[in-house]
Design an enzyme around this catalytic site. Structure first.
Site, PDB file in Angstrom:
ATOM      1  N   LYS A 104      24.495  55.853 -26.132  1.00 39.32           N
ATOM      2  CA  LYS A 104      23.775  55.374 -27.321  1.00 39.32           C
ATOM      3  C   LYS A 104      24.690  55.376 -28.551  1.00 39.32           C
ATOM      4  O   LYS A 104      24.566  54.500 -29.415  1.00 39.32           O
ATOM      5  CB  LYS A 104      22.517  56.219 -27.562  1.00 39.32           C
ATOM      6  CG  LYS A 104      21.472  56.131 -26.445  1.00 39.32           C
ATOM      7  CD  LYS A 104      20.894  54.734 -26.272  1.00 39.32           C
ATOM      8  CE  LYS A 104      19.712  54.698 -25.304  1.00 39.32           C
ATOM      9  NZ  LYS A 104      19.164  53.359 -25.089  1.00 39.32           N
ATOM     10  N   TYR A 145      24.154  60.332 -21.919  1.00 37.92           N
ATOM     11  CA  TYR A 145      23.133  59.521 -22.588  1.00 37.92           C
ATOM     12  C   TYR A 145      23.507  59.340 -24.063  1.00 37.92           C
ATOM     13  O   TYR A 145      23.488  58.219 -24.595  1.00 37.92           O
ATOM     14  CB  TYR A 145      21.771  60.203 -22.456  1.00 37.92           C
ATOM     15  CG  TYR A 145      20.627  59.430 -23.067  1.00 37.92           C
ATOM     16  CD1 TYR A 145      20.041  58.355 -22.400  1.00 37.92           C
ATOM     17  CD2 TYR A 145      20.121  59.776 -24.316  1.00 37.92           C
ATOM     18  CE1 TYR A 145      18.987  57.641 -22.965  1.00 37.92           C
ATOM     19  CE2 TYR A 145      19.065  59.073 -24.886  1.00 37.92           C
ATOM     20  CZ  TYR A 145      18.502  58.012 -24.205  1.00 37.92           C
ATOM     21  OH  TYR A 145      17.452  57.305 -24.773  1.00 37.92           O
ATOM     22  N   SER A 170      18.102  51.818 -29.229  1.00 39.63           N
ATOM     23  CA  SER A 170      19.021  52.954 -29.145  1.00 39.63           C
ATOM     24  C   SER A 170      18.188  54.227 -29.039  1.00 39.63           C
ATOM     25  O   SER A 170      17.270  54.311 -28.214  1.00 39.63           O
ATOM     26  CB  SER A 170      19.920  52.936 -30.393  1.00 39.63           C
ATOM     27  OG  SER A 170      20.750  54.046 -30.445  1.00 39.63           O
TER      28      SER A 170
HETATM   29  N1  LIG Z   1      10.880  57.312 -24.336  1.00 34.96           N
HETATM   30  C1  LIG Z   1      11.596  57.884 -25.279  1.00 34.96           C
HETATM   31  O1  LIG Z   1      11.251  58.956 -25.811  1.00 34.96           O
HETATM   32  C2  LIG Z   1      12.851  57.214 -25.771  1.00 34.96           C
HETATM   33  C3  LIG Z   1      13.436  57.707 -26.938  1.00 34.96           C
HETATM   34  C4  LIG Z   1      14.565  57.075 -27.429  1.00 34.96           C
HETATM   35  C5  LIG Z   1      15.080  55.966 -26.784  1.00 34.96           C
HETATM   36  N2  LIG Z   1      14.502  55.507 -25.630  1.00 34.96           N
HETATM   37  C6  LIG Z   1      15.090  54.299 -25.024  1.00 34.96           C
HETATM   38  O2  LIG Z   1      14.079  53.328 -24.833  1.00 34.96           O
HETATM   39  C7  LIG Z   1      14.471  52.410 -23.809  1.00 34.96           C
HETATM   40  C8  LIG Z   1      13.296  52.158 -22.888  1.00 34.96           C
HETATM   41  O3  LIG Z   1      12.923  53.373 -22.276  1.00 34.96           O
HETATM   42  P1  LIG Z   1      11.404  53.791 -22.068  1.00 34.96           P
HETATM   43  O4  LIG Z   1      11.186  55.041 -22.850  1.00 34.96           O
HETATM   44  O5  LIG Z   1      10.510  52.653 -22.287  1.00 34.96           O
HETATM   45  O6  LIG Z   1      11.438  54.265 -20.525  1.00 34.96           O
HETATM   46  P2  LIG Z   1      11.132  53.488 -19.154  1.00 34.96           P
HETATM   47  O7  LIG Z   1       9.683  53.184 -19.055  1.00 34.96           O
HETATM   48  O8  LIG Z   1      11.770  54.314 -18.100  1.00 34.96           O
HETATM   49  O9  LIG Z   1      11.905  52.115 -19.318  1.00 34.96           O
HETATM   50  C9  LIG Z   1      13.216  51.908 -18.927  1.00 34.96           C
HETATM   51  C10 LIG Z   1      13.326  50.458 -18.507  1.00 34.96           C
HETATM   52  O10 LIG Z   1      14.692  50.169 -18.245  1.00 34.96           O
HETATM   53  C11 LIG Z   1      14.752  49.457 -17.034  1.00 34.96           C
HETATM   54  N3  LIG Z   1      16.048  49.634 -16.392  1.00 34.96           N
HETATM   55  C12 LIG Z   1      16.681  50.789 -16.077  1.00 34.96           C
HETATM   56  N4  LIG Z   1      17.857  50.532 -15.466  1.00 34.96           N
HETATM   57  C13 LIG Z   1      17.963  49.172 -15.426  1.00 34.96           C
HETATM   58  C14 LIG Z   1      18.926  48.272 -14.917  1.00 34.96           C
HETATM   59  N5  LIG Z   1      20.049  48.707 -14.330  1.00 34.96           N
HETATM   60  N6  LIG Z   1      18.697  46.942 -15.031  1.00 34.96           N
HETATM   61  C15 LIG Z   1      17.577  46.479 -15.615  1.00 34.96           C
HETATM   62  N7  LIG Z   1      16.611  47.265 -16.111  1.00 34.96           N
HETATM   63  C16 LIG Z   1      16.813  48.594 -16.006  1.00 34.96           C
HETATM   64  C17 LIG Z   1      13.603  49.983 -16.183  1.00 34.96           C
HETATM   65  O11 LIG Z   1      13.182  48.994 -15.266  1.00 34.96           O
HETATM   66  P3  LIG Z   1      13.540  48.942 -13.714  1.00 34.96           P
HETATM   67  O12 LIG Z   1      13.657  50.353 -13.236  1.00 34.96           O
HETATM   68  O13 LIG Z   1      12.378  48.183 -13.155  1.00 34.96           O
HETATM   69  O14 LIG Z   1      14.809  48.165 -13.639  1.00 34.96           O
HETATM   70  C18 LIG Z   1      12.524  50.166 -17.246  1.00 34.96           C
HETATM   71  O15 LIG Z   1      11.786  48.982 -17.413  1.00 34.96           O
HETATM   72  C19 LIG Z   1      15.682  53.049 -23.114  1.00 34.96           C
HETATM   73  O16 LIG Z   1      16.850  52.372 -23.541  1.00 34.96           O
HETATM   74  C20 LIG Z   1      15.681  54.494 -23.630  1.00 34.96           C
HETATM   75  O17 LIG Z   1      16.978  55.018 -23.694  1.00 34.96           O
HETATM   76  C21 LIG Z   1      13.408  56.105 -25.108  1.00 34.96           C
END
Ligand SMILES: NC(=O)c1ccc[n+]([C@@H]2O[C@H](COP(=O)([O-])OP(=O)(O)OC[C@H]3O[C@@H](n4cnc5c(N)ncnc54)[C@H](OP(=O)(O)O)[C@@H]3O)[C@@H](O)[C@H]2O)c1
Length: 289
Positions: A153, A149, A135
């Site tokens: 969440k 967003y 989340s």
């Molecule tokens: N980074 C932060 O600061 C942060 C903070 C709080 C929460 N989050 C959460 O952490 C999670 C992972 O994000 P991240 O920070 O690691 O960023 P990220 O590197 O952009 O990862 C997002 C992942 O989701 C995949 N994705 C997106 N749309 C998709 C779809 N329709 N089907 C399948 N896969 C999909 C992308 O892969 P493809 O594009 O190859 O499909 C990618 O592997 C997310 O849920 C985000 O909301 C991130």
């Protein structure tokens, strides 16, 4: 030792092509798990007998069902699922196009719902398993410019908390990981209006961008991968696990302070309460969450 304990544990991770998902997949493989790593893009991991790369768009319900069945057939069991795939739009509640909003909710909420529902019969039958949901600390807070967003969440949080009670009697654990800001390359797609200086929200967009830009260096995602692995292994008994100094601070402030106090503190800290300052043209930027 029973046969069950000799069998390596298996995990499905969505969104494993980058960021937290990729880090968690790497860590799980290093710790002896068999990992089904799913995403739309190729998974940048060396082929190995324990890795099952899957091309999967979590918004495609039929593909989700097929993928989960395939993983169970190939691995024999599925001990943990990490619902991590996610995306974000940047734009106010009024200005983000409906289609973009629907895509965001489809990916971040319904995608996780579809994967979870597909695996539940298997976990119920085995009377074990862990369902991990990535989340956000924004899953309990509303942030201007990110209403879709935050909505996705918040939906995930409510759904997973209900699920927690429903599946506990079947021996299944539910854990929400709430990361703060980490440098994974996660970016938001700006709505056209967010880049338009004539938008009535232009000054607010500017203030939001500036507030986060002043936050400074964000840490890399290893602590989140570690928290995911602990949750998937059943080593963390909590329903919600905040990860990162900012997430812990927000989480405790949210419940310690009155709601009004918390909302005002955030607005002051990030400058959202003084948006009149500058409606200068916004650069074509992506806001890093
Ligand atoms: N980074 C932060 O600061 C942060 C903070 C709080 C929460 N989050 C959460 O952490 C999670 C992972 O994000 P991240 O920070 O690691 O960023 P990220 O590197 O952009 O990862 C997002 C992942 O989701 C995949 N994705 C997106 N749309 C998709 C779809 N329709 N089907 C399948 N896969 C999909 C992308 O892969 P493809 O594009 O190859 O499909 C990618 O592997 C997310 O849920 C985000 O909301 C991130």
């Amino acid at each position: 030792m029973s046969d069950e304990r000799l069998t390596p544990r298996s995990m499905l991770i969505t969104g494993a092509s980058s960021g937290f998902g990729l880090l968690a997949a790497r860590l799980a493989l290093a710790r002896g798990w068999r990992v089904a790593a799913a995403a739309r893009r190729p998974i940048p991991l060396d082929p190995s007998a324990d890795l099952l790369p899957l091309g999967l768009d979590v918004t495609d319900g039929a593909a989700v069902s097929r993928a989960v069945q395939e993983v169970i057939e190939i691995f024999g069991t599925l001990d943990a699922v990490v619902n991590n795939a996610g995306m974000a739009n940047f734009g106010t509640a009024e200005e983000v196009p409906m289609e973009a909003l629907r895509r965001e909710i489809e990916t971040n909420f319904f995608g996780a719902v579809a994967v979870t529902r597909a695996v539940l019969p298997h976990m119920r039958a085995r009377h074990s398993g862990h369902l991990v949901f990535v989340s956000s600390d924004w899953g309990r807070t509303g942030i201007p410019g990110f209403s879709g967003y935050c909505a996705s969440k918040h939906a995930l949080e409510g759904w997973a908390e209900s699920l927690y009670h429903e599946v506990r009697p079947f021996g299944i654990g539910v854990i929400l990981i709430e990361p703060g800001a980490f440098d994974t390359g996660f970016t938001s797609a700006p709505a056209a209006a967010a880049l338009d200086p004539s938008s009535p929200y232009a000054a607010l967009y500017h203030a939001i961008g500036q507030g986060f830009d002043e936050e400074g260096q964000t840490p890399t995602g290893e602590p989140v991968a570690e928290a995911i692995l602990r949750a998937a292994s059943g080593e963390d008994p909590r329903l919600r696990v905040a990860v990162g100094a900012d997430a812990m601070e927000w989480s405790s402030a949210r419940f310690k302070d009155s709601e009004q106090e918390f909302i005002r503190t955030l607005a002051r800290k990030y400058g959202w309460d003084q948006p009149g300052a500058g409606s200068r043209e916004l650069k074509n930027r992506s806001t890093n969450l």
